[in-house]
Enzyme design. Structure first.
Site, short mmCIF file in Angstrom:
data_model
loop_
_atom_site.label_atom_id
_atom_site.label_comp_id
_atom_site.label_asym_id
_atom_site.label_seq_id
_atom_site.Cartn_x
_atom_site.Cartn_y
_atom_site.Cartn_z
CB VAL A 38 -22.72 -45.19 -7.18
CG1 VAL A 38 -24.01 -45.43 -7.95
CG2 VAL A 38 -21.59 -44.85 -8.15
N GLY A 73 -22.46 -44.09 -17.21
CA GLY A 73 -22.95 -43.31 -16.06
C GLY A 73 -24.42 -42.95 -16.24
N GLY A 123 -14.87 -38.10 -7.63
CA GLY A 123 -15.67 -39.34 -7.54
C GLY A 123 -15.85 -40.03 -8.87
CG ASP A 155 -14.65 -48.48 -16.07
OD1 ASP A 155 -15.33 -48.99 -15.17
OD2 ASP A 155 -15.06 -47.55 -16.80
CE LYS A 185 -18.06 -47.77 -17.53
NZ LYS A 185 -17.34 -46.52 -17.24
N GLY A 242 -19.58 -40.18 -11.95
CA GLY A 242 -19.92 -39.21 -10.92
C GLY A 242 -21.16 -39.62 -10.16
N1 HSE Z 1 -14.63 -45.04 -13.24
C1 HSE Z 1 -15.70 -45.00 -14.16
C2 HSE Z 1 -15.41 -43.92 -15.19
C3 HSE Z 1 -16.96 -44.71 -13.41
O1 HSE Z 1 -14.51 -43.10 -14.95
O2 HSE Z 1 -16.03 -43.88 -16.24
C4 HSE Z 1 -18.21 -44.82 -14.23
O3 HSE Z 1 -18.41 -46.11 -14.71
#
Ligand code: HSE
Length: 412
Positions: free
Chosen positions: A12, A129, A182, A196, A200, A298
């Protein structure tokens, strides 16, 4: 004026520098003054890098430089990044971040520091993202009472599920591909086990309902237990399987939040969201359903949100942007997921599974049986009516005396 610093020169961070430098002229025009990246901070060496002259290893160089107005923290994690962010905000420097772990764990505290020191802490890149979701929720939808937020919030797992289900790729190869592109976290367990996505949904819920939702109070499970047998039953019945985060008010000032695999009706928009794409539906009492869709992970998509926040901070020099929520230490704010109603897909294994149908009817009421090609005699899959989850679990416990409970997946 060289007034920007970037901490963390990984996927990032390098994307942020690349995008900023590529569009610098246009960005400066939008801000209305000359701006530039002065430092990139990382402990690693990058010999021959295009921006090697900007690289520093010592964070204090940034902290103590009065020219620096805004810092992009794209280190990740809640250790060094936490310390750096607190110090920068206390020094009156605005911070923008893609670090959902930090915002979800310490957001309320960091907003308070930013407020006290009249600077900003922005986090558009922490959810979805490149999808703009934080600002629309905070501004454009602010006139609504939010009734539900639900979405595919992790690019890596959506990519893996798509590759497994549509391209018959095995789990490990799909994960490796997501890492190479990535998308995955440094430790991909955070993606695969749903942590993750959990961070969020906590951020979205905190923003929508105004009180900090701590991830440890939110039930979360990932994609590791999915089987292609379940996918086949679901497909035959008109459902896709997606990892979904949901948050909604439950009355009496409480909320519920959960991250788990769900059967999603194929005619719904969320079921069409594949690969690294994320989608978030927000239901407001005025607007109805709104869908936000785009690349959820990404390098450049995430950098797009980080650079947008940098621009916003620089446009609001010495002005506060109201984007925060209160702390909440009340454990009872998040209703335990077992008290929430769901309809559940269940797959069982038993020597003579068909013979269990009457017992299943007695335990759950009217269920819908599902089929798949070549369903073995020792297997049954069905969908329960909408029931409180604790009641589903106690019925399943009774059923487990005569059958193995192979899978259970909530419906959206
Ligand atoms: N690892 C996270 C995903 C990155 O795959 O959504 C973005 O927050």
């Amino acid at each position: 004026m060289q007034n920007i610093a970037v901490i963390g020169y990984g996927v990032v961070g390098s994307g942020t520098v690349e995008l900023f430098e590529k569009n610098k002229e246009e960005i400066c025009r939008k801000i209305g003054r000359d701006c530039g990246i002065k430092y990139i901070c990382d402990l690693r060496d990058f010999p021959g890098d295009k921006y090697e002259d900007k690289l520093v290893k010592d964070f204090n160089v940034i902290l103590n430089d009065p020219d620096i107005e805004v810092v992009a923290e794209v280190v990740g994690g809640a250790t060094f990044a936490y310390d750096y962010t607190k110090k920068l905000l206390a020094a009156g420097k605005s911070v923008v971040t893609s670090n959902k772990e930090l915002v979800a764990t310490h957001g309320a505290e960091l907003f308070a520091i930013a407020k006290e020191h009249e600077c900003n802490y922005l986090f558009e890149a922490s959810v979805g993202g490149g999808i703009p979701i934080i600002r629309p929720l905070n501004k454009c939808l602010a006139g609504n009472s939010i009734e539900q937020i639900s979405g595919i919030l992790n690019g890596t797992t959506n990519f893996i599920l798509t590759k497994m289900i549509k391209d018959q790729m095995d789990f490990d190869s799909a994960l490796k591909m997501a890492q190479e592109l990535g998308y995955a976290e440094a430790d991909p367990t955070a993606d695969v086990e749903g942590h993750d996505a959990c961070r969020k949904i906590c951020i979205l819920g905190s923003l929508a309902f105004g009180k900090h939702i701590y991830p440890q109070y939110v039930h979360c499970s990932g994609i590791s237990r999915i089987t292609l047998d379940d996918v086949e039953y679901a497909e035959n019945a008109g459902y896709s399987i997606k990892l979904i985060g949901t948050v909604k008010p439950e009355g009496e000032g409480k909320i519920s939040a959960i991250v788990c695999l769900r059967l999603v009706e194929k005619n719904s928009l969320l079921s069409q969201v594949d690969d690294v794409y994320n989608a978030i539906t927000v239901r407001g009492d005025g607007v109805g359903d709104v869908l936000f869709y785009g690349k959820g992970a990404g390098k450049l998509p995430t950098a797009s949100a980080v650079v947008g926040d940098i621009i916003d901070c620089l446009k609001h020099k010495d002005r506060r942007i109201m984007l925060d929520w209160e702390d909440c230490t009340d454990r009872g704010y998040v209703v335990p997921y077992k008290q929430i109603e769901n309809s559940m897909y269940v797959r069982i294994k038993a020597e003579n599974a068909e013979a269990l149908k009457p017992a299943i009817g007695e335990l759950f009421g009217k269920v819908m049986y599902l089929e798949r090609n070549g369903r073995p005699d020792d297997e049954l899959a069905f969908i329960t009516p909408v029931m409180v989850e604790a009641d589903i679990d106690s019925a399943l416990e009774q059923l487990s005396e005569s059958a193995e409970i192979a899978s259970k997946i909530r419906l959206l």
